[in-house]
Write an enzyme that holds these catalytic residues in place. Sequence first.
Site, short mmCIF file in Angstrom:
data_model
loop_
_atom_site.label_atom_id
_atom_site.label_comp_id
_atom_site.label_asym_id
_atom_site.label_seq_id
_atom_site.Cartn_x
_atom_site.Cartn_y
_atom_site.Cartn_z
N VAL A 9 0.81 -1.21 0.00
CA VAL A 9 0.00 0.00 0.00
C VAL A 9 0.85 1.26 0.00
CG1 VAL A 9 -1.96 -1.14 1.12
CG2 VAL A 9 -0.25 0.08 2.53
N SER B 268 -5.01 4.99 16.43
CA SER B 268 -4.53 4.39 17.68
C SER B 268 -4.70 5.40 18.80
CB SER B 268 -3.05 4.02 17.55
OG SER B 268 -2.49 3.71 18.82
N TYR C 49 5.14 7.48 14.86
CA TYR C 49 3.92 6.68 14.98
C TYR C 49 2.77 7.51 15.53
CZ TYR C 49 0.88 2.76 16.28
OH TYR C 49 -0.18 1.90 16.41
N ILE D 234 -3.62 -4.21 21.38
CA ILE D 234 -4.35 -5.37 20.89
C ILE D 234 -3.37 -6.50 20.63
CG2 ILE D 234 -5.91 -6.22 19.11
CD1 ILE D 234 -7.04 -3.90 20.82
#
Length: 251
Positions: free
Chosen positions: A65, A139, A151, A184
């Site tokens: 991607v 997130s 991030y 997660i």
Amino acid sequence: MDLGLAGKNAIITGASRGIGRATALEFAAEGANVAICARGHEALDNTRSELEAKGVNVHAAICDVSDPGSLKSFLNGANDALGGIDILVNNPSGFGLTDDEAGWEASLNVDLMATVRASWQVVPWMAARGGGAIVHISSIAGLESGSPPAYSTVKAGLIAHAKTLAAQLASQRIRVNTIAPGSIEFPGGFWEMIKAENREMYDATLATIPFGRMGTAQEVATTIVFIASPKASWVSGATLLVDAVQHKGIF
């Protein structure tokens, strides 16, 4: 609950494992046709087989991607194979965990620009069908300090992009929302690796979650599918946390 997704067509990028895979399977369980992509053949083929077993139409293709040409080709193939697109879930992350050129490049190209480019391409298809739903996977790192700069910055950017896009596309009946998961854990995922290699970091993170455990990919997936469904028709521009109060801020 019938979410009204039977016969709808959904694209989920980065869907061979973890949250993406669980989301694709949840859409298929609701009767939606799905298009998925990933970089690795084996996991992608396994997920495709699981989806086909649910009796829906499936398009699966190898795709990086972060490469604009590869992403464009996958999206065109999905649109052709499914006969139109109603839902787009922008899921992959480059996990830019280092504060250097490589970390920023990974986060910008995979998390942000792939999301932007996919949305550019899919919006006209949705508009031609009378509307649709886009979901960005961000997130809780985008809502507070403490995570690696690249991030967290890009995850915050996804929230801003979705809010802006939601306002711009409302007149075309296209809803745009963001899901912000907490920590997660799933097979082959980041937190499984940390649990094995850095137990101190794993336990410290676990201690921030009042429910006393990591979340599961399935718990995030069911939320994504609901927010993309007609049952959430009056929800757009929202950021929905799926974190069991791991994020402690009011906003």
